[in-house]
Scaffold this motif. Sequence first.
Motif, short mmCIF file in Angstrom:
data_model
loop_
_atom_site.label_atom_id
_atom_site.label_comp_id
_atom_site.label_asym_id
_atom_site.label_seq_id
_atom_site.Cartn_x
_atom_site.Cartn_y
_atom_site.Cartn_z
N ILE A 55 0.87 -1.19 0.00
CA ILE A 55 0.00 0.00 0.00
C ILE A 55 0.90 1.23 0.00
N SER A 56 0.82 2.00 -1.08
CA SER A 56 1.70 3.15 -1.23
C SER A 56 1.25 4.32 -0.38
N TYR A 57 2.18 5.24 -0.16
CA TYR A 57 1.86 6.53 0.45
C TYR A 57 1.67 7.53 -0.68
N THR A 61 0.40 11.86 -1.62
CA THR A 61 -0.09 13.16 -1.17
C THR A 61 -1.35 13.56 -1.92
N ARG A 62 -1.81 12.71 -2.87
CA ARG A 62 -3.05 13.10 -3.56
C ARG A 62 -4.24 12.83 -2.65
N LEU A 63 -5.36 13.49 -2.93
CA LEU A 63 -6.55 13.31 -2.09
C LEU A 63 -7.26 12.02 -2.46
N GLU A 79 -6.46 1.49 -0.19
CA GLU A 79 -5.83 1.70 -1.50
C GLU A 79 -4.48 2.39 -1.33
N TYR A 80 -4.46 3.39 -0.45
CA TYR A 80 -3.25 4.18 -0.18
C TYR A 80 -3.25 4.62 1.27
N PHE A 81 -2.08 5.10 1.72
CA PHE A 81 -2.02 5.92 2.93
C PHE A 81 -1.97 7.36 2.45
N LEU A 136 11.45 2.80 -0.33
CA LEU A 136 12.21 1.96 -1.25
C LEU A 136 12.35 2.71 -2.57
N GLU A 137 11.30 3.43 -2.93
CA GLU A 137 11.29 4.33 -4.10
C GLU A 137 10.20 5.34 -3.88
N HIS A 138 10.35 6.49 -4.52
CA HIS A 138 9.25 7.46 -4.54
C HIS A 138 9.36 8.32 -5.78
N ALA A 139 8.24 8.89 -6.18
CA ALA A 139 8.23 9.67 -7.43
C ALA A 139 7.13 10.71 -7.40
N ASP A 140 7.26 11.67 -8.29
CA ASP A 140 6.22 12.67 -8.48
C ASP A 140 5.39 12.22 -9.69
N VAL A 141 4.13 11.92 -9.46
CA VAL A 141 3.25 11.47 -10.54
C VAL A 141 2.07 12.43 -10.62
N PHE A 142 1.85 13.02 -11.77
CA PHE A 142 0.75 13.99 -11.94
C PHE A 142 0.76 15.06 -10.83
N TYR A 201 4.19 9.94 -4.66
CA TYR A 201 3.77 8.56 -4.42
C TYR A 201 5.01 7.80 -3.98
N GLY A 202 4.89 6.90 -3.01
CA GLY A 202 6.07 6.16 -2.60
C GLY A 202 5.76 4.81 -1.98
N THR A 203 6.72 3.89 -2.13
CA THR A 203 6.63 2.54 -1.56
C THR A 203 7.46 2.50 -0.29
N ASP A 241 2.20 -1.80 -7.18
CA ASP A 241 1.49 -1.17 -8.30
C ASP A 241 2.04 0.25 -8.39
N ILE A 242 3.07 0.44 -9.23
CA ILE A 242 3.76 1.74 -9.26
C ILE A 242 4.02 2.19 -10.70
N ASP A 243 4.41 3.45 -10.87
CA ASP A 243 4.59 3.97 -12.23
C ASP A 243 5.98 3.63 -12.77
N ARG A 296 -4.57 14.87 -20.65
CA ARG A 296 -3.24 14.74 -20.05
C ARG A 296 -2.90 13.26 -19.82
N ARG A 297 -3.90 12.49 -19.38
CA ARG A 297 -3.65 11.07 -19.13
C ARG A 297 -3.31 10.33 -20.43
N LEU A 298 -3.99 10.73 -21.53
CA LEU A 298 -3.72 10.09 -22.82
C LEU A 298 -2.30 10.42 -23.29
P1 5GP Z 1 -3.63 6.92 -9.12
O1 5GP Z 1 -3.51 8.30 -8.53
O2 5GP Z 1 -4.44 6.91 -10.37
O3 5GP Z 1 -4.07 5.91 -8.09
O4 5GP Z 1 -2.15 6.48 -9.52
C1 5GP Z 1 -1.39 7.23 -10.42
C2 5GP Z 1 -0.12 6.49 -10.76
O5 5GP Z 1 0.74 6.42 -9.61
C3 5GP Z 1 -0.33 5.04 -11.20
O6 5GP Z 1 0.46 4.83 -12.36
C4 5GP Z 1 0.21 4.23 -10.05
O7 5GP Z 1 0.75 2.99 -10.47
C5 5GP Z 1 1.30 5.13 -9.54
N1 5GP Z 1 1.68 4.82 -8.16
C6 5GP Z 1 0.90 4.39 -7.15
N2 5GP Z 1 1.63 4.17 -6.05
C7 5GP Z 1 2.91 4.46 -6.37
C8 5GP Z 1 4.15 4.41 -5.65
O8 5GP Z 1 4.23 4.07 -4.49
N3 5GP Z 1 5.25 4.78 -6.34
C9 5GP Z 1 5.24 5.18 -7.63
N4 5GP Z 1 6.40 5.50 -8.21
N5 5GP Z 1 4.09 5.23 -8.34
C10 5GP Z 1 2.95 4.88 -7.72
#
Ligand code: 5GP
Length: 230
Positions: free
Chosen positions: A33-35, A37-39, A49-51, A68-74, A78-80, A98-100, A144-146
């Motif tokens: 379960i990832s961490y 900052t999105r709502l 689903e998340y923390f 273990l890893e973290h990234a800026d997505v949209f 997000y981080g593991t 489940d990560i990007d 943007r997602r496309l």
């Molecule tokens: P959503 O906000 O739609 O749930 O996820 C957006 C993207 O963030 C998805 O591609 C998902 O796989 C990715 N994501 C979710 N958790 C993590 C994480 O812990 N680390 C990274 N790098 N990506 C993540």
Amino acid sequence: MSIVYIVSAPSGSGKSTLVNELFKMVRNLDFSISYTTRLPRGSEQNGKEYFFVSREEFEAMIAADEFLEHADVFGNYYGTAKRFLREAEARGNDLLLDIDVQGAKQIKQRIPEAVSIFILPPDREKLEWRLRNRGLDSETVIRRRLDTARREIENYSKYDYILVNNLLEQSADQLKNIVLAERLNKKRGAGLSEDEKRLVETAQACRLDQAREQVQPILASFNPQTVDGN
Ligand code: 5GP
């Protein structure tokens, strides 16, 4: 040692549904379960689903080297968390992330034997349809997602397995076969039964080198020239 499975896909590829189906079929597999900052969206619950944490909390975790890893997505973090792998190992379970694509790259650097699986939509049209149909995003976000999907798909060749999500049941079965085949590969020395050998062969069909041809038309459907021509 636990096997770490990484699953990545452009959003709208049906990844969450596939992963949920997988967990119904496979035992001794934990979900990380990832961490983020999105709502929370819709019915999402903290700790399921998340923390869901603040930017300050997330940055404190980065500073404490808890990821273990973290990234800026949209635009969100997000981080593991490392503790998920520790806990899976203590239970003798494998772990699915489940990560990007950015996160997948970091995990592969840290854990080269991690098994990475890229899920592809059958084509751009289907992805666009799914994004609209789930009714979660505004038009701007869908665009943007496309666009992101096209860039993400170009990374497919960095993954060990490619799974084209045409039919849910069939794709879920393929995903299960990949997971089980990797477990069997680990105990290779013990000798495999005929059924086990068949399962490993089925999974091989999704190996990157076998799947390249299948990916080309999908990539082409995301080509802007093709889209403009519609
Ligand atoms: P959503 O906000 O739609 O749930 O996820 C957006 C993207 O963030 C998805 O591609 C998902 O796989 C990715 N994501 C979710 N958790 C993590 C994480 O812990 N680390 C990274 N790098 N990506 C993540």
